[in-house]
Design a protein around this motif. Structure first.
Motif, PDB file in Angstrom:
ATOM      1  N   CYS A 127       0.755  -1.486   0.058  1.00  0.00           N
ATOM      2  CA  CYS A 127       0.075  -0.132  -0.253  1.00  0.00           C
ATOM      3  C   CYS A 127       0.754   1.384   0.215  1.00  0.00           C
ATOM      4  CB  CYS A 127      -0.804  -0.178   1.193  1.00  0.00           C
ATOM      5  SG  CYS A 127      -2.273  -1.023   1.201  1.00  0.00           S
ATOM      6  N   VAL A 128       0.701   2.192  -0.915  1.00  0.00           N
ATOM      7  CA  VAL A 128       1.235   3.532  -0.743  1.00  0.00           C
ATOM      8  C   VAL A 128      -0.346   4.868  -0.919  1.00  0.00           C
ATOM      9  CG1 VAL A 128       3.057   2.613  -2.070  1.00  0.00           C
ATOM     10  CG2 VAL A 128       1.025   3.067  -3.718  1.00  0.00           C
ATOM     11  N   GLY A 129       0.495   5.768  -0.538  1.00  0.00           N
ATOM     12  CA  GLY A 129      -0.367   7.103  -0.798  1.00  0.00           C
ATOM     13  C   GLY A 129       0.163   7.891  -0.145  1.00  0.00           C
ATOM     14  N   ASP A 130      -0.656   9.259  -0.681  1.00  0.00           N
ATOM     15  CA  ASP A 130      -0.008  10.597   0.049  1.00  0.00           C
ATOM     16  C   ASP A 130      -0.920  11.244   1.242  1.00  0.00           C
ATOM     17  OD1 ASP A 130      -1.868  10.365  -2.256  1.00  0.00           O
ATOM     18  OD2 ASP A 130      -1.789  12.231  -3.002  1.00  0.00           O
ATOM     19  N   SER A 131      -0.551  12.067   1.324  1.00  0.00           N
ATOM     20  CA  SER A 131      -1.353  12.665   2.534  1.00  0.00           C
ATOM     21  C   SER A 131      -2.324  13.390   2.179  1.00  0.00           C
ATOM     22  CB  SER A 131      -0.981  13.396   3.815  1.00  0.00           C
ATOM     23  OG  SER A 131      -0.043  14.267   3.526  1.00  0.00           O
ATOM     24  N   ALA A 132      -2.851  14.327   2.619  1.00  0.00           N
ATOM     25  CA  ALA A 132      -3.948  15.485   2.246  1.00  0.00           C
ATOM     26  C   ALA A 132      -2.686  17.151   2.194  1.00  0.00           C
ATOM     27  CB  ALA A 132      -4.744  15.821   4.110  1.00  0.00           C
ATOM     28  N   ILE A 141       2.491  12.376  -6.475  1.00  0.00           N
ATOM     29  CA  ILE A 141       2.966  11.907  -7.205  1.00  0.00           C
ATOM     30  C   ILE A 141       5.002  11.448  -7.275  1.00  0.00           C
ATOM     31  CG2 ILE A 141       4.104  11.529  -9.726  1.00  0.00           C
ATOM     32  CD1 ILE A 141       1.312  12.630 -11.083  1.00  0.00           C
ATOM     33  N   GLU A 142       5.633  12.698  -6.441  1.00  0.00           N
ATOM     34  CA  GLU A 142       6.805  12.224  -6.342  1.00  0.00           C
ATOM     35  C   GLU A 142       6.876  11.731  -4.742  1.00  0.00           C
ATOM     36  OE1 GLU A 142       6.679  16.976  -8.130  1.00  0.00           O
ATOM     37  OE2 GLU A 142       4.970  15.353  -6.939  1.00  0.00           O
ATOM     38  N   ALA A 185      -7.792   9.439  -9.873  1.00  0.00           N
ATOM     39  CA  ALA A 185      -7.044   7.689  -9.051  1.00  0.00           C
ATOM     40  C   ALA A 185      -6.048   7.634 -10.478  1.00  0.00           C
ATOM     41  CB  ALA A 185      -8.112   7.178  -9.112  1.00  0.00           C
ATOM     42  N   GLU A 186      -6.719   7.576 -11.565  1.00  0.00           N
ATOM     43  CA  GLU A 186      -5.933   7.362 -13.171  1.00  0.00           C
ATOM     44  C   GLU A 186      -4.665   7.812 -13.373  1.00  0.00           C
ATOM     45  OE1 GLU A 186      -4.124   6.008 -16.697  1.00  0.00           O
ATOM     46  OE2 GLU A 186      -5.356   4.726 -15.250  1.00  0.00           O
ATOM     47  N   GLY A 187      -4.366   9.705 -12.559  1.00  0.00           N
ATOM     48  CA  GLY A 187      -3.281  10.477 -12.385  1.00  0.00           C
ATOM     49  C   GLY A 187      -2.420   9.173 -11.422  1.00  0.00           C
ATOM     50  N   VAL A 188      -2.619   9.193 -11.120  1.00  0.00           N
ATOM     51  CA  VAL A 188      -1.676   8.723 -10.102  1.00  0.00           C
ATOM     52  C   VAL A 188      -0.847   7.232 -10.541  1.00  0.00           C
ATOM     53  CG1 VAL A 188      -0.945   7.977  -8.192  1.00  0.00           C
ATOM     54  CG2 VAL A 188      -2.601  10.049  -8.334  1.00  0.00           C
ATOM     55  N   GLN A 190      -1.296   6.041 -13.716  1.00  0.00           N
ATOM     56  CA  GLN A 190      -0.569   6.125 -15.225  1.00  0.00           C
ATOM     57  C   GLN A 190       1.155   6.540 -14.325  1.00  0.00           C
ATOM     58  OE1 GLN A 190      -1.551   9.211 -17.317  1.00  0.00           O
ATOM     59  NE2 GLN A 190      -0.203   8.401 -18.567  1.00  0.00           N
ATOM     60  N   ALA A 191       1.062   7.174 -13.467  1.00  0.00           N
ATOM     61  CA  ALA A 191       2.359   7.771 -12.919  1.00  0.00           C
ATOM     62  C   ALA A 191       3.028   6.928 -12.507  1.00  0.00           C
ATOM     63  CB  ALA A 191       2.785   8.429 -12.586  1.00  0.00           C
ATOM     64  N   ILE A 192       2.742   5.661 -11.932  1.00  0.00           N
ATOM     65  CA  ILE A 192       3.013   4.518 -11.021  1.00  0.00           C
ATOM     66  C   ILE A 192       3.416   3.766 -12.315  1.00  0.00           C
ATOM     67  CG2 ILE A 192       2.891   2.762  -9.602  1.00  0.00           C
ATOM     68  CD1 ILE A 192       1.264   4.040  -7.657  1.00  0.00           C
ATOM     69  N   ARG A 193       2.725   3.090 -13.079  1.00  0.00           N
ATOM     70  CA  ARG A 193       3.118   2.684 -14.156  1.00  0.00           C
ATOM     71  C   ARG A 193       4.498   3.121 -15.380  1.00  0.00           C
ATOM     72  NH1 ARG A 193       0.148  -2.273 -14.421  1.00  0.00           N
ATOM     73  NH2 ARG A 193      -1.715  -0.871 -14.552  1.00  0.00           N
ATOM     74  N   GLU A 194       4.539   4.611 -15.535  1.00  0.00           N
ATOM     75  CA  GLU A 194       5.712   5.131 -15.700  1.00  0.00           C
ATOM     76  C   GLU A 194       6.525   5.380 -14.552  1.00  0.00           C
ATOM     77  OE1 GLU A 194       3.773   9.560 -17.328  1.00  0.00           O
ATOM     78  OE2 GLU A 194       2.933   8.234 -17.899  1.00  0.00           O
ATOM     79  N   ALA A 195       6.893   4.983 -13.868  1.00  0.00           N
ATOM     80  CA  ALA A 195       7.891   4.924 -13.025  1.00  0.00           C
ATOM     81  C   ALA A 195       8.327   3.551 -13.293  1.00  0.00           C
ATOM     82  CB  ALA A 195       6.960   5.816 -11.707  1.00  0.00           C
ATOM     83  N   LEU A 196       7.556   2.647 -13.158  1.00  0.00           N
ATOM     84  CA  LEU A 196       8.402   1.008 -12.962  1.00  0.00           C
ATOM     85  C   LEU A 196       8.185   0.836 -14.540  1.00  0.00           C
ATOM     86  CD1 LEU A 196       5.302  -0.018 -11.587  1.00  0.00           C
ATOM     87  CD2 LEU A 196       7.338  -0.050 -10.338  1.00  0.00           C
ATOM     88  N   SER A 197       7.864   1.371 -15.506  1.00  0.00           N
ATOM     89  CA  SER A 197       8.672   1.905 -17.152  1.00  0.00           C
ATOM     90  C   SER A 197      10.057   1.788 -16.929  1.00  0.00           C
ATOM     91  CB  SER A 197       7.616   2.366 -17.415  1.00  0.00           C
ATOM     92  OG  SER A 197       7.714   1.575 -19.415  1.00  0.00           O
ATOM     93  N   ARG A 198      10.216   3.394 -16.620  1.00  0.00           N
ATOM     94  CA  ARG A 198      11.604   3.748 -16.354  1.00  0.00           C
ATOM     95  C   ARG A 198      12.640   2.727 -15.718  1.00  0.00           C
ATOM     96  NH1 ARG A 198       8.291   8.743 -15.749  1.00  0.00           N
ATOM     97  NH2 ARG A 198       8.931   8.800 -13.653  1.00  0.00           N
ATOM     98  N   GLN A 199      12.259   2.436 -14.771  1.00  0.00           N
ATOM     99  CA  GLN A 199      12.844   1.743 -13.687  1.00  0.00           C
ATOM    100  C   GLN A 199      12.983   0.245 -14.393  1.00  0.00           C
ATOM    101  OE1 GLN A 199      13.678   2.914 -10.891  1.00  0.00           O
ATOM    102  NE2 GLN A 199      14.950   1.302  -9.862  1.00  0.00           N
ATOM    103  N   TYR A 200      12.240  -0.257 -14.712  1.00  0.00           N
ATOM    104  CA  TYR A 200      12.339  -2.197 -15.323  1.00  0.00           C
ATOM    105  C   TYR A 200      12.264  -2.989 -16.695  1.00  0.00           C
ATOM    106  CZ  TYR A 200      11.986  -1.805 -10.014  1.00  0.00           C
ATOM    107  OH  TYR A 200      12.518  -1.853  -8.896  1.00  0.00           O
TER     108      TYR A 200
END
Length: 264
Positions: A127-132, A141-142, A185-188, A190-200
């Motif tokens: 589980c990952v998440g951002d605070s208010a 996203i960061e 929800a989709e924006g975050v 998508q950002a996770i997927r893009e980060a995973l793509s850059r990494q792996y």
């Protein structure tokens, strides 16, 4: 095509009797579940074995809400991955915001637990998440990508896609939480997927399962599942009643029926 995951964690709720009632109520539907849907449930520790036994002839995956990163030792009150395997659990939730906020879970211990889970053949659901505040400051996203990267640190490349990531914005969780909009929800995701793509690399990134959790309900589940980077929903109180879980399962099955899905 990937399966649609539909699951719930009961947190610190239910008794042996009410856990059994829930399992009885959803059993038939789970047995007849569309091949394109993957159901899962995460009960409290005392009920794992009974829930596993009830769903032994179904495709329901049963998990635990936490675990220690050590196999054994002087860790009073902890439960090891070896114990979880012995109970029949196949996945384990790691790093929920309540564990981080109330019990001092850190990014480092999340990573230790991910690697321990994989070592013992358990599927880590991180589980990952951002605070208010992070949302207000525009750094959601960061913050979330940072948590994902640390969770996967030193995970062998061949095992990365075995890890499930659940984006659960802290501001959306709980009885008074405000659900993320589809766009948020989709924006975050998508950002996770893009980060995973850059990494792996793109193949691994696309193969990974990304779930959304945070005030998922019967009104927003369908549209959340329509988002291209959301592979399923991780649901709280809406799914604690069997009727709610069954409706969510029905929504997912209707989505799976409209596309070609992989076999069980």
């Amino acid at each position: 095509m990937k399966k649609i995951w539909v699951g719930t964690s009961w947190k610190m709720n239910k008794t042996g009797e009410t856990a059994q009632d829930w399992a009885n109520a959803v059993s038939t539907s789970v047995k007849n579940c569309n091949a394109g849907v993957q159901p899962f449930v995460i009960p409290p520790f005392p009920y794992i074995t009974n829930v596993v036994s009830h769903f032994s002839d179904t495709k329901m995956k049963v998990g635990a809400q936490n675990m220690c990163w050590q196999d054994e030792g002087a860790f009073t009150g902890e439960v090891s991955p070896v114990m979880l395997k012995d109970c029949g659990a196949t996945l384990v939730e790691i790093g929920h915001s309540e564990r981080r906020g109330l019990f001092g879970e850190s990014d480092k211990t999340v990573n230790q637990k991910v690697r321990a889970a994989l070592k013992h053949g358990l599927t880590p659901l991180v589980c990952v998440g951002d605070s208010a505040d992070e949302k207000q400051w525009g750094v959601s996203i960061e913050s979330v990508v940072r948590q994902v990267k640390i969770a996967l640190f030193q995970v062998p490349l061949a095992q990365v896609s075995q890890v499930i990531i659940a984006y659960e914005p802290i501001w959306a969780i709980g009885e008074n939480g405000t659900p993320a909009t589809n766009e948020e929800a989709e924006g975050v995701h998508q950002a996770i997927r893009e980060a995973l793509s850059r990494q792996y690399g793109e193949p691994i990134a696309q193969d990974m399962t990304l779930l959304y959790g945070g005030s998922v309900n019967l009104d927003n589940a369908s549209e959340l599942l329509d988002q291209p980077n959301i592979d399923g929903v991780f649901v709280g109180r809406t799914a604690w009643q069997a009727s709610g879980y069954l409706e969510l399962l029905s929504i997912a099955q209707s989505k799976a029926n409209s596309t070609v899905k992989e076999p069980c």
